[in-house]
Design a protein around this motif. Structure first.
Motif, short mmCIF file in Angstrom:
data_model
loop_
_atom_site.label_atom_id
_atom_site.label_comp_id
_atom_site.label_asym_id
_atom_site.label_seq_id
_atom_site.Cartn_x
_atom_site.Cartn_y
_atom_site.Cartn_z
N ARG A 52 0.82 -1.20 0.00
CA ARG A 52 0.00 0.00 0.00
C ARG A 52 0.86 1.25 0.00
O ARG A 52 2.03 1.21 0.37
N ARG A 53 0.25 2.38 -0.35
CA ARG A 53 1.03 3.61 -0.53
C ARG A 53 1.74 4.04 0.74
O ARG A 53 2.83 4.60 0.67
N SER A 54 1.15 3.75 1.89
CA SER A 54 1.78 4.12 3.16
C SER A 54 2.82 3.11 3.61
O SER A 54 3.59 3.36 4.54
N GLY A 55 2.81 1.94 2.96
CA GLY A 55 3.69 0.86 3.39
C GLY A 55 3.11 0.05 4.54
O GLY A 55 3.75 -0.88 5.02
N GLY A 56 1.90 0.38 4.96
CA GLY A 56 1.32 -0.27 6.12
C GLY A 56 0.76 -1.65 5.87
O GLY A 56 0.53 -2.40 6.82
N ALA A 57 0.51 -2.00 4.63
CA ALA A 57 -0.03 -3.33 4.32
C ALA A 57 0.72 -3.90 3.13
O ALA A 57 1.02 -3.17 2.17
N THR A 58 1.00 -5.18 3.19
CA THR A 58 1.71 -5.85 2.11
C THR A 58 0.97 -7.14 1.73
O THR A 58 0.23 -7.71 2.55
N TYR A 59 1.19 -7.59 0.51
CA TYR A 59 0.50 -8.77 -0.02
C TYR A 59 1.50 -9.59 -0.83
O TYR A 59 2.36 -9.02 -1.49
N TYR A 60 1.34 -10.93 -0.76
CA TYR A 60 2.29 -11.80 -1.43
C TYR A 60 1.58 -12.95 -2.13
O TYR A 60 0.55 -13.44 -1.67
N ALA A 61 2.17 -13.38 -3.23
CA ALA A 61 1.74 -14.63 -3.85
C ALA A 61 2.14 -15.77 -2.92
O ALA A 61 3.16 -15.70 -2.23
N ASP A 62 1.36 -16.82 -2.91
CA ASP A 62 1.64 -17.96 -2.04
C ASP A 62 3.03 -18.53 -2.32
O ASP A 62 3.70 -19.03 -1.41
N SER A 63 3.46 -18.47 -3.56
CA SER A 63 4.73 -19.09 -3.95
C SER A 63 5.95 -18.39 -3.35
O SER A 63 7.03 -18.98 -3.30
N VAL A 64 5.78 -17.15 -2.89
CA VAL A 64 6.93 -16.42 -2.35
C VAL A 64 6.74 -16.04 -0.88
O VAL A 64 7.67 -15.50 -0.26
N LYS A 65 5.58 -16.31 -0.34
CA LYS A 65 5.30 -15.93 1.05
C LYS A 65 6.29 -16.56 1.99
O LYS A 65 6.59 -17.76 1.90
N GLY A 66 6.86 -15.75 2.88
CA GLY A 66 7.85 -16.25 3.84
C GLY A 66 9.27 -16.17 3.33
O GLY A 66 10.22 -16.33 4.10
N ARG A 67 9.44 -15.93 2.03
CA ARG A 67 10.79 -15.84 1.46
C ARG A 67 11.10 -14.45 0.92
O ARG A 67 12.24 -14.00 0.97
N PHE A 68 10.08 -13.77 0.40
CA PHE A 68 10.26 -12.44 -0.18
C PHE A 68 9.64 -11.38 0.73
O PHE A 68 8.62 -11.64 1.38
N THR A 69 10.23 -10.19 0.73
CA THR A 69 9.70 -9.07 1.50
C THR A 69 9.69 -7.82 0.63
O THR A 69 10.74 -7.42 0.11
N ILE A 70 8.52 -7.24 0.50
CA ILE A 70 8.40 -5.98 -0.25
C ILE A 70 8.41 -4.82 0.74
O ILE A 70 7.86 -4.93 1.84
N SER A 71 9.06 -3.74 0.34
CA SER A 71 9.09 -2.55 1.18
C SER A 71 9.25 -1.33 0.29
O SER A 71 9.53 -1.46 -0.90
N ARG A 72 9.07 -0.18 0.89
CA ARG A 72 9.22 1.05 0.13
C ARG A 72 9.79 2.15 1.01
O ARG A 72 9.56 2.16 2.23
N ASP A 73 10.48 3.09 0.39
CA ASP A 73 10.99 4.26 1.07
C ASP A 73 10.42 5.46 0.31
O ASP A 73 10.94 5.83 -0.74
#
Length: 118
Positions: A52-73
């Motif tokens: 989300r634009r604030s960075g407060g919520a993130t979403y992942y495909a099941d195939s990468v959940k637990g391995r990938f992390t999305i973030s923003r500055d």
């Protein structure tokens, strides 16, 4: 004009890590949701992660959940994707994308290649 430029791709062995970055032009980066997608040879483009634009919520495909992390500055107009425990099936061109006013992903980068060897 929105420009998105990905970097950080490369060749890595299975189990390794990479960090992708996406630099965005313009002053409205913080006003829109962002996401990462990927496309493997012979396959359709698929969603990987969203934030989300604030960075407060993130979403992942099941195939990468637990391995990938999305973030923003938002201060740096930059989106990131930390990829750990990489697998050969993660091999693809990775694209960052920004939503438009409609909420759909309307703007895309040129992509960065990620290759994971077994």
């Amino acid at each position: 004009q929105v420009q998105l430029v990905e970097s950080g791709g490369g060749l890595v062995q299975a189990g390794g890590s990479l960090r992708l970055s996406c630099a965005a032009s313009g002053r409205t980066f913080s006003a829109f949701d962002m996401g990462w997608f990927r496309q493997a040879p012979g396959k359709e483009r698929e969603f990987v992660a969203g934030i989300r634009r604030s960075g407060g919520a993130t979403y992942y495909a099941d195939s990468v959940k637990g391995r990938f992390t999305i973030s923003r500055d938002n201060a740096k107009n930059t989106l990131y994707l930390q990829m750990n425990s990489l697998k050969p099936e993660d091999t693809a061109v990775y694209y960052c994308a920004r939503t438009g006013i409609s909420g759909a992903y309307d703007y895309w980068g040129q992509g960065t290649q990620v290759t994971v060897s077994s």
